[in-house]
Design an enzyme around this catalytic site. Structure first.
Site, PDB file in Angstrom:
ATOM      1  N   HIS A 286      17.990  -8.402  64.818  1.00  0.00           N
ATOM      2  CA  HIS A 286      19.018  -9.220  64.178  1.00  0.00           C
ATOM      3  C   HIS A 286      18.628  -9.556  62.743  1.00  0.00           C
ATOM      4  O   HIS A 286      17.914 -10.513  62.482  1.00  0.00           O
ATOM      5  CB  HIS A 286      19.238 -10.514  64.977  1.00  0.00           C
ATOM      6  CG  HIS A 286      20.365 -11.364  64.462  1.00  0.00           C
ATOM      7  ND1 HIS A 286      21.448 -11.734  65.240  1.00  0.00           N
ATOM      8  CD2 HIS A 286      20.600 -11.932  63.252  1.00  0.00           C
ATOM      9  CE1 HIS A 286      22.274 -12.480  64.537  1.00  0.00           C
ATOM     10  NE2 HIS A 286      21.768 -12.617  63.307  1.00  0.00           N
TER      11      HIS A 286
ATOM     12  N   GLU B  12      25.517 -20.925  66.888  1.00  0.00           N
ATOM     13  CA  GLU B  12      24.711 -21.172  65.690  1.00  0.00           C
ATOM     14  C   GLU B  12      25.297 -22.384  64.952  1.00  0.00           C
ATOM     15  O   GLU B  12      24.722 -23.465  64.938  1.00  0.00           O
ATOM     16  CB  GLU B  12      24.695 -19.938  64.788  1.00  0.00           C
ATOM     17  CG  GLU B  12      23.864 -20.113  63.525  1.00  0.00           C
ATOM     18  CD  GLU B  12      23.981 -18.921  62.581  1.00  0.00           C
ATOM     19  OE1 GLU B  12      23.126 -18.829  61.684  1.00  0.00           O
ATOM     20  OE2 GLU B  12      24.911 -18.109  62.717  1.00  0.00           O
TER      21      GLU B  12
END
Length: 376
Positions: free
Chosen positions: A53, A245
């Site tokens: 990521h 997030e």
């Protein structure tokens, strides 16, 4: 002469002494073995890594920026490296993800031409390979690379050309590409085009291997993108989704319900135990990025960062950089941070790397090779 009679007890003493000596030696050997084992456990370090990521435009370091600027005759308007670093890296007073995302314009300006995009892939691969990364998935949004005349397809082709440059330069790393759809108001057509290109260039390994949903999660909920990911499923395109997030656990739940087998971050899932259980039950992989979450304030206090709790629960966590250029980090530093802050140990690191291998959007053959390289 009469022979002296030796008491029976005395005759046994030498044997007893000998047995005690042998026992003492065995005990000492066992103790030394335990000390050596403890020493190796404390000193063993991971030297090879997998980064699943990270964003292309967030991974432009000072050195890479200078090389890309020289290649394209771009004036960086910085007197020295320190000034350039201040332009590229997030400031200490960053308040949230939206502030964090505002740091991208300079790096993006270097990625608006084919040659810049192509070389950025090679330069990033060279950079992370030197740090021990043996497999990486670089994600980028083709729609963000059209300011100077490139089409989305031009951008994808340029990135694929960058992958060929990695091979030509014999850089010892395996790299695949993830195309990002973007959260936003009026970019549905652009997202549809990204989806079309993902299908057109989709391969099992060595190119475009998946799609993602990135951008301002708190402003544009994951639920807004159900339809396009339904299309992705029908087209057989693997995908991951940024969730948990900037938005809460419901974003993670929605991403899982949509069909994501991997979640970008998933940090705030811990706010709802039922979502944590869902992640475990479904075997979802979490692409976690501690420095990023610290800088964007995805979590208020890093002592509450749920990585270790997830790991101990058997959730398939992975460790990644997210935006190494903007954050000023490396994957090695991410592991070291987790060791210092949360006492992450060698055995746990091996488990995390195995999760990364199993989560990777690549072929079984490549996964087998990675396991051998990592000693798994």
């Amino acid at each position: 002469n009469k022979k002296m009679k030796v008491p029976h007890e005395a005759m046994l003493k030498p044997n007893e002494n000998e047995s005690f000596f042998i026992f003492a030696c065995l005990l000492a050997a066992l103790f030394i073995k335990m000390i050596i084992s403890l020493f190796f456990r404390l000193t063993r370090k991971i030297t090879k890594f997998i980064d699943l990521h990270f964003h292309l435009d967030g991974s432009i370091t000072v050195d890479i920026a200078k090389k890309l600027a020289k290649l394209q005759n771009i004036n960086l308007e910085a007197k020295n490296d320190l000034e350039l670093e201040a332009k590229l890296q997030v400031q200490e007073n960053c308040e949230n993800l939206n502030d964090f995302l505002s740091c991208f314009p300079l790096s993006l300006s270097l990625l608006q031409k084919k040659e810049g995009l192509r070389e950025s892939i090679r330069l990033i691969a060279e950079n992370i390979s030197s740090q021990g990364v043996i497999y990486a998935e670089i994600r980028f949004a083709p729609q963000l690379h059209q300011d100077k005349g490139m089409s989305q397809e031009d951008a994808v082709k340029a990135a694929l050309s960058g992958l060929r440059r990695i091979k030509d330069c014999k850089i010892p790393i395996k790299v695949n590409l993830i195309l990002c759809l973007m959260r936003g108001n009026k970019n549905q057509a652009e997202n549809e085009e990204t989806l079309r290109l993902a299908k057109k260039y989709l391969v099992e390994d060595g190119g475009v291997v998946a799609i993602d949903l990135a951008g301002a999660e708190a402003l544009y909920p994951t639920s807004n993108y159900k339809d396009i990911f339904e299309k992705a499923k029908k087209l057989g395109i693997p995908f991951t989704i940024h969730a948990g997030e900037a938005d809460g656990p419901e974003s993670v739940r929605t991403a899982i319900e949509i069909g994501a087998r991997r979640i970008g971050h998933g940090t705030r899932a811990y706010e709802d135990k039922s979502v944590v259980e869902l992640i475990k039950e479904k075997g979802i992989f979490l692409e976690m990025c501690p420095t990023s979450n610290k800088q964007t304030h995805a979590i208020k206090n890093m002592k509450d960062f749920p990585f270790m709790d997830y790991l101990k629960k058997g959730i398939k966590v992975t460790l990644n950089t997210d935006d190494m250029g903007i954050e000023g980090t490396t994957l090695k530093r991410e592991f070291e941070y987790m060791e210092r802050k949360f006492k992450l140990n060698y055995e746990q690191e091996k488990c995390i790397l195995l999760n990364s291998v199993n989560a990777a959007f690549t072929s079984d053959k490549v996964k087998g090779e990675l396991k051998k390289q990592l000693g798994l």
